[in-house]
Each structure stands twice: as C-alpha cells, then as structure tokens.
Write a protein that holds these residues in place. Structure first.
Motif, short mmCIF file in Angstrom:
data_model
loop_
_atom_site.label_atom_id
_atom_site.label_comp_id
_atom_site.label_asym_id
_atom_site.label_seq_id
_atom_site.Cartn_x
_atom_site.Cartn_y
_atom_site.Cartn_z
N VAL A 114 14.06 8.87 -5.66
CA VAL A 114 15.00 9.81 -5.03
C VAL A 114 14.13 10.94 -4.49
CG1 VAL A 114 17.03 11.26 -5.36
CG2 VAL A 114 16.80 9.11 -6.62
N ASP A 251 20.87 3.42 -3.87
CA ASP A 251 20.69 2.05 -4.36
C ASP A 251 20.85 1.97 -5.88
OD1 ASP A 251 20.22 -0.64 -4.31
OD2 ASP A 251 18.04 -0.47 -4.27
N GLY A 252 21.81 2.70 -6.39
CA GLY A 252 22.06 2.63 -7.83
C GLY A 252 21.06 3.42 -8.66
N GLN A 253 20.14 4.10 -8.00
CA GLN A 253 19.15 4.90 -8.72
C GLN A 253 19.62 6.34 -8.73
OE1 GLN A 253 14.98 3.62 -7.41
NE2 GLN A 253 16.25 3.10 -5.65
N GLY A 254 18.95 7.15 -9.48
CA GLY A 254 19.25 8.57 -9.42
C GLY A 254 20.18 9.01 -10.51
N CYS A 255 19.95 10.26 -10.96
CA CYS A 255 20.71 10.76 -12.11
C CYS A 255 22.16 11.07 -11.75
CB CYS A 255 20.03 11.99 -12.69
SG CYS A 255 19.81 13.29 -11.48
N ARG B 376 14.05 2.34 -12.30
CA ARG B 376 15.10 2.71 -11.38
C ARG B 376 15.20 4.22 -11.22
NH1 ARG B 376 16.92 -1.41 -8.49
NH2 ARG B 376 18.78 -0.18 -8.15
N GLY B 377 14.24 4.83 -10.56
CA GLY B 377 14.35 6.24 -10.22
C GLY B 377 14.58 7.13 -11.42
N CYS B 378 15.36 8.21 -11.22
CA CYS B 378 15.56 9.16 -12.31
C CYS B 378 16.82 8.82 -13.10
CB CYS B 378 15.64 10.59 -11.77
SG CYS B 378 16.89 10.84 -10.53
N SER B 379 17.33 7.63 -12.88
CA SER B 379 18.49 7.20 -13.62
C SER B 379 18.07 6.81 -15.04
CB SER B 379 19.08 6.00 -12.89
OG SER B 379 20.11 5.47 -13.62
#
Lengths: 416, 399
Positions: A114, A251-255, B376-379
């Motif tokens: 992100v 794409d489903g990523q990110g907080c 998967r990123g910051c998730s």
C-alpha cells in the motif's frame, strides 16, 4: 528524476551525509512560514492529481510491477492520497495540532504494497517545518523517489528538505543510522518489525510505529434489506458496491480492507446481500483486478469457499468471491483476500467478544446504514482499537489528518 | 439404489475391470456409475446435498460426471461426509494431525468397495507376478492405529498376500528398527524374497540408523525383493531427494532402485496411485505406452528408466484444475489435483486436493505442494494471530 533502484542502494553508504544535508534545510523550511508550506504542499498534491503530470504518469507506469496492482488501482491510490492534501485541510490540521516544536529531522520507514500509507506523516513533517527522510522498501523504491522529485519540481527549497533512499529492512545498520539522525520516527510494517525497531531506537527518540491491523464492515439491520441491490441508498448510508470497492482497491491488502462484513440479522439476510454483491462484482473487478492465485492460495481459497458453502452459501468468479455464513463459522480461518464474507450476527453487541482474540488490532469499520448509529458502533469497537469509522465506500479514503492508530501525527512532530 | 446395491455394483465393476487387466473405462461406463453414486451421495448426505444446492447442481441437472461438485480435503476436518449415521461406520479413517488442528474423517459404512479397489491395484503394482513374498512393514498395524487408512491397507497386504513370517515392525509409536534389521537378516538366511512396506520417514530412519552405526550394516535381500515407500514426496516431507533416497535404500537392502515403488494415497480416497516400475515388467502394453511417454518427455525418467508418475486404477480419474478459477485444465498443464474415485460409495466421490501435479493420459506427475502465499501488505495475518491466541489460551489452561 533519479534512478530509483541501483543508485539509491549505493546512496545508503552515504546516509549520514544525506541526512545531514536534509536536516540542514530546517531553517530554510522555517523561513517559508506555515502558509508558505501549506501553499506549496497543496501545489504538489494538485500536480499529482493532474492526469498529465509526468510524476503521476511515471508512477502509474512503474508501480503496478512493484506493488502487484493494476494501473487503475495505482491511479485510484494516488487520487485518494493526494485529494485531501488541500490548503483548507492542512490549515485546519495545523490549527488543531500544530505548534513550534524542536524536531529537526523526521525519519519515515515505509513498508510495501500500500504504497501511499506512509504519505501523511511526510506531509505532516513538511507542514510542521521538519525536514523528512524516507527509507523506502528496497523492492518498491519508486514512489518515494518520485515524491521527492515532485516536491523539488514545485519548490527547490521544499524539495531539498525531503530525502529518500531504499534499502532492505534486513540492513539494520543503515536503519539504525537513520534513526540515530532523527528526532521522530514513523515506522510501518509487521508488529514484529515494529517491535524490533523500537528496541533499536535511542531512548530520546519519538517513535510512532504502525503495525499490521485489520478492518471490518457492519451492515446495520434496519437497512440490510434496502441495500441488497447494491445502490439504492441515500449517500450517507454508503453502498454495497462501495463496500466491495473498499475490499478490492488494494487487492485485499491493507489495514483498512474489511475482512468480514457483519450483518445484523439472520443468515437469509446475509445471503441476500452476498447474492446482491455477486451481481455486480464481475464488472467491478475488471476495474480493480487482483493477482492471479498460485496453487497454495488457490487451494486455500477453494477450501474456504467450500466450507462456507457447507455452512451457508458462497459464490466465486474470476478475481472475486462472496460468502454468507453464520458468524460462528466466520473465523478462523479468515476469508481469503478479495472475498466479501457476510457473517450473520444476531446482535452487534457480540462483536467485541467475537473479535477479542485479535486483540486491539481493529483499524477501521465501514458502516452500511444510518449514520445515527455511529456513536453506538464507535463505543462498541473502541476497546478493539478502532481508529476509523466511515460509511461503506469511504473506508479506504482516510483524510490526510487521520489519527492513524490513534497517533496524533502532526502533534508528535510539534511536541517539545 | 441402496448403499448395499451400490457396493455390489461397484464391486462387480471393479472385479471385472481387474480381471480385464485394468483397461480404461469408456466414458459411458464411468458416467453411469458416477451418476448413480452422485444420486446416492446427494440423497443420503444432507450437508453434501446443501453444498450441491449452493453450487446449483443436482442429480437431475447434472451435465456430465465432470460437473459433480468436488469437496476439498480440508472440509473432511469439519463436516461428516457420509450417507449414513457416522456412529454406524464400520471404519473411520482419520487424517494425520497437522498444524491445521482438526483431523479429517472419512467414514466407511462397509469396507467392501474399499478392499475391491485397493487389493487388485496393489497386486498389480507390488506383486505383478502373483507371488506371495514375506512382507515386512515399517508402519503401525491396525491394532496400533485403527484409524489409519494406510495401516488398513498394509494390514490387508500382510494378511492376504504375506507369506509366513510377515510382520509389522512397530513399537510404542515408533518404527522398531532393531526388530526390522533382525527380520531382514532372517529373510536373507531363509533365502526368501521380502516386500518391505513403509513410510518414507520410517525407511529414512532405518537408513540413517545404519549410516550412524546404530544398526547392523547393509544386507542383500534375496532376489525378487522389493520396497514400497509412501508419503515421502508430498507435503511436509517433500524435501527428501527421491533419487538419493532410493540409492541409499538400494545399498542398504540390496534391492535394485528400479524395484522401489512409490505409493500415493490419502485418507479421503479409497483408491491409491503407484509408480509403475514393477508393473511395467509384466504388462507389455503399459510398458510400451510409458516408453513412448519417455520418448516424448525424457525428463520424466528417473535414473533407472522408470517414469516419475503415478498411475491410478480406471475407476479413479484425475484432472488438474486451475488454482485461480478451479476450472479443468487441458491434459499436461499443472494445477491442483482433483479425483473422481468411484470406490468412495458412502462418502463423496469427487475430492479436491491441495496437491499440485500434471495429469497426462498415462498418469499423474506429482509436483508436490506450492510454497506458502506471499505476504499481504499491512493487513493483519489474522489466522496467525488467532492461532497464537489459541496456543496461549491452551498454555494458560495447562498451567
């Protein structure tokens, strides 16, 4: 525009010299005055919003390969990140949190994917008159490089007070050198990385760490039936399609990506929402496509969707999936990325106990329904760590002055 | 059709196929039995019926056997997939415990079709000349592990095909390596060929014990001896270097590497796959088709000229599906393996695995399991946090 890879990697050897040069701009930055800095920052943002701007064009060309996103996702990310960097917002932010502080250099440790997540603290730093230095991920160096160049293109003085270099996080020596040179650090990454950095940080350093978080969405019971067709709500309620966009844009990523959509009501209601989403998702995902799944991800997704079908209902297509399950079947395991998982919950008051095993890691809640229940939602989710509540479709568009993880970013730069 | 009638029909079809040398089934024959089984499983297993309804497939609407909804192996961990009350099962096989927690359960109302599938196919690949060697097993017996489908199969082999002196070398949950070496020496003294059956892990332990000098040195088993290993080249143990392992086993037991056969099986399936090295020696048609394959794809040959693929009986068809779309892939393309096993009478016949492979007309080239998903990123990695929370809660309770 600089070479964003090899050259920057070499520059880490001269990190001390670079940080000193940036730090030395503090007086120049101060001389611009708050209003001058606000005007220049707003001008930089305006340029990034211009479709013909060369930095934007280059970002849209280069970032999909680095961040595994489509061009439209990169463009969307740039728009949402820079749209809020306007003079009125910056002035209001300054009025609320600004002040004359003692920081002379801020360090920004960015993490991947992100790519705009670390932008607000950089904006805050320049707004506060504090030179800033960005450590970009070694595999995703382009945005930091373009940002620095774009600021310099608007105003050389402002540009000189912003530096960047890329190196792998495993190069703890370089990271340590940067943190030692700074008064304030903003670090993004996994909880373990943040904890490790915090150990490295000198005791007098102001350290703001942003670890991994998750978000959810809530469909309020009194509106669930109205929203099943995706669009027929008054704008303050949010929309089902907006909620899907919240899930797909990164794409489903990110907080801020909702992992579960809790539906106040029974399984039938959750299923009608899922079926409604299945109608428009095939078209929506053409704008926000995802990565192709590898065997491992494909197997996990297939198992999860089958289990959801046994417990309730599921559908999947190319780059999208929906499911409706009783909340007791919703976790674990968590739904696969790009799956709208509607979990029926008889009473929202159950949320804190359902999500308690995840600790205080809840970042955001997207609300689909009347704004009148925001207070109730905020109170319910506060113990879970909530720092952003927005209508469905707006969750992924936090304002630049959002108190990410409840950290008052600008205030932390201006503290004495 | 009742379950008993279906078992009868399956047994007759399998027996007749075995007697005919496992000639491929026509699509019509396969389809006919698959449809009958689907109707039975749809009617008898309520969770599966619900699943099929969600997938909008019923016995009436079914297109072809390829459209029968597949159930991923993971689902066996959480749903009882049987057409009868689970408590009435003659056999209940459990998957091995993994980090995923719950063990998968495969209930068999009766063992008739299971045995009709495993017996002739095992004979064809391990005992192609119809001989009855002494069988030595480095794995638990049914008494030691009543819920292991592997133990059931090995026990079947010992009881139905083993000469006098056949035995399990297993003690207190571990391979009895000292006992095994002693039994192997006895076989050498008696001049009687041995069929060694074992898990790759147990055979590896035997090999390493000998190398370390903790066990007596290598032996040369009587001519005609052979080895079957299982479980070495998929999942967690996939790091074993097959060729080096086979060379080591060959030196340890004096068995030619080409007489070592790999078996592929899983709890959720009644049928098994084998590498065809031994069978090729007696089945000329098979040998001819595999030699043609090796001319086409020479890289499939192991150093001893045996193709690195698994063959399945004609009542168990395999296809690869695209991991992204779950649609069937053309022959030869790598994807997730999906099985249609007509020996699964009272559970579900179509099983989706997480194993990756290429399906050729001659058999299945297993490519193991893909590495884990990328970050998967910051998730938040939700499942990791939940697993950690569960572990911590379990520790607190234990304290």
């Amino acid at each position: 525009m600089g070479d964003a890879t090899g050259q920057d990697m070499l520059l880490t050897e001269h990190l001390e010299e670079q940080t000193q040069r940036v730090r030395a701009q503090r007086e120049v930055l101060g001389a611009l005055g708050v209003e001058g800095r606000i005007a220049l920052l707003a001008q930089v943002a305006q340029r990034w919003m211009d479709p013909s701007d060369p930095f934007r064009v280059q970002a849209i060309r280069a970032l999909p390969g680095e961040c595994f996103l489509a061009e439209e996702q990169v463009a969307w990310g740039l728009d949402q990140a820079f749209a809020g960097v306007d003079a009125a917002t910056l002035r209001a932010w300054w009025d609320r949190e600004g002040g004359s502080g003692s920081a002379s250099l801020s360090a920004h440790l960015w993490s991947g994917n992100v790519f705009v997540a670390g932008l607000p603290p950089v904006v805050a730093s320049l707004l506060a008159g504090v030179p800033a230095f960005i450590k970009a991920p070694s595999r995703q160096p382009t945005f930091a490089s373009l940002l620095v160049d774009s600021v310099a293109a608007v105003a050389a003085d402002l540009g000189a007070s912003l530096g960047q270099a890329a190196w792998p996080r495993s190069d703890a020596g370089a990271t340590d050198r940067l943190m030692s040179a700074a008064d304030v650090v903003f670090a993004f990454g996994a909880d373990e990385s943040i904890a490790a950095l915090q150990v490295l940080a000198p005791p007098d350093l102001r350290f703001c760490g942003f670890g991994h978080r998750y978000s959810i969405a809530v469909v309020l019971g009194d509106t669930a039936d109205q929203v099943a067709d995706g669009r027929s709500l008054e704008s303050s309620f949010g929309s089902l399609e907006g909620l899907a966009r919240d899930l797909l844009v990164w794409d489903g990523q990110g907080c801020l990506t909702p992992r579960w959509i809790f539906v106040e009501g029974d399984l039938g209601r959750a299923q009608s929402l899922a079926a409604g989403a299945a109608e428009f998702l095939p078209e929506l995902v053409t704008r926000f496509p995802g990565q192709r799944l590898g065997p491992q991800e494909g197997a996990v997704r297939s198992s999860w969707l089958a289990s959801a079908a046994f417990a309730g209902w599921s559908r999947a297509g190319d780059h999208w999936a929906v499911a409706a399950v009783p909340w007791s079947e919703a976790l674990p395991p968590a739904p696969p990325p790009r799956c709208l998982c509607f979990a029926a919950i008889p009473d929202l008051a159950l949320l804190p106990s359902i999500l308690a095993p995840l600790g205080r890691r809840l970042q955001g809640v997207a609300r689909l329904g009347t704004v009148a229940r925001d207070q109730e939602l905020a109170e319910l989710c506060a113990p879970l760590g909530l720092s952003r509540l927005a209508k469905a479709g707006a969750l992924q568009q936090p304002p630049v002055d959002w108190n990410h993880d409840d950290v008052r970013i600008l205030a932390s730069l201006c503290a004495g | 059709m009742t379950s008993d009638q279906l078992h009868q029909r399956v047994q007759e079809a399998l027996d007749s196929s075995s007697a005919a040398g496992f000639a491929p089934w026509s699509d019509a024959d396969f389809e006919s039995l698959a449809r009958s089984l689907f109707a039975h499983q749809y009617d008898g297993c309520a969770p599966y019926r619900h699943y099929c309804e969600v997938r909008e497939v019923s016995p009436q609407s079914l297109g072809t056997w390829l459209d029968i909804p597949a159930v991923p192996t993971e689902v066996f961990r959480t749903v009882d997939l049987c057409t009868f009350p689970a408590a009435e099962a003659e056999l209940c096989f459990l998957t091995s415990g993994t980090t995923a927690g719950e063990r998968g359960r495969h209930f068999l109302r009766r063992s008739q079709s299971y045995e009709a599938s495993l017996g002739p196919w095992l004979d064809a690949h391990l005992l192609p000349k119809g001989d009855t060697p002494r069988i030595l097993v480095l794995a638990p017996s049914v008494a030691d592990d009543p819920h292991s489908s592997l133990s059931f199969m090995l026990q079947w082999a010992v009881e139905r095909r083993g000469a006098a002196g056949s035995c399990f070398c297993w003690k207190e949950g571990l391979p009895d390596l000292q006992g095994a070496t002693s039994k192997l020496s006895d076989a050498v003294d008696d001049g009687q060929p041995v069929l060694v059956l074992g898990t790759a892990r147990a055979l590896q332990a035997l090999l390493e014990g000998t190398i370390r000098g903790e066990l007596p040195g290598p032996v040369v088993l009587p001519q005609g001896s052979r080895i079957m290993e299982t479980g070495g080249f998929k999942g967690a143990a996939a790091t074993l270097d097959r060729d080096a392992f086979y060379r080591g086993l060959s030196k340890l037991l004096g068995v030619p590497p080409a007489s070592i056969v790999s078996e592929y099986g899983m709890t959720e399936l009644g049928s098994q796959g084998y590498q065809p090295g031994l069978r090729m020696r007696t089945d000329e048609a098979l040998a001819e088709s595999l030699e043609a394959l090796l001319l086409r794809e020479p890289e499939l040959a192991d150093p001893w000229g045996v193709p690195r693929l698994f063959v399945f009986p004609p009542w168990c068809r395999v296809r690869a599906v695209d991991p992204h779309t779950l649609k069937l892939l053309p022959s030869g393309e790598a994807g997730l393996l999906r099985f249609w096993d007509l020996s699964n009478v009272d559970s579900v016949q179509v099983v989706q695995t997480a194993d990756v492979g290429r399906v050729l007309p001659e058999g299945v080239v297993l490519e193991g399991r893909a590495p884990g998903a990328p970050p998967r990123g910051c998730s938040l990695a939700v499942d990791e946090v939940l697993a950690a929370a569960a572990r911590s809660s379990a520790t607190a309770q234990a304290d």
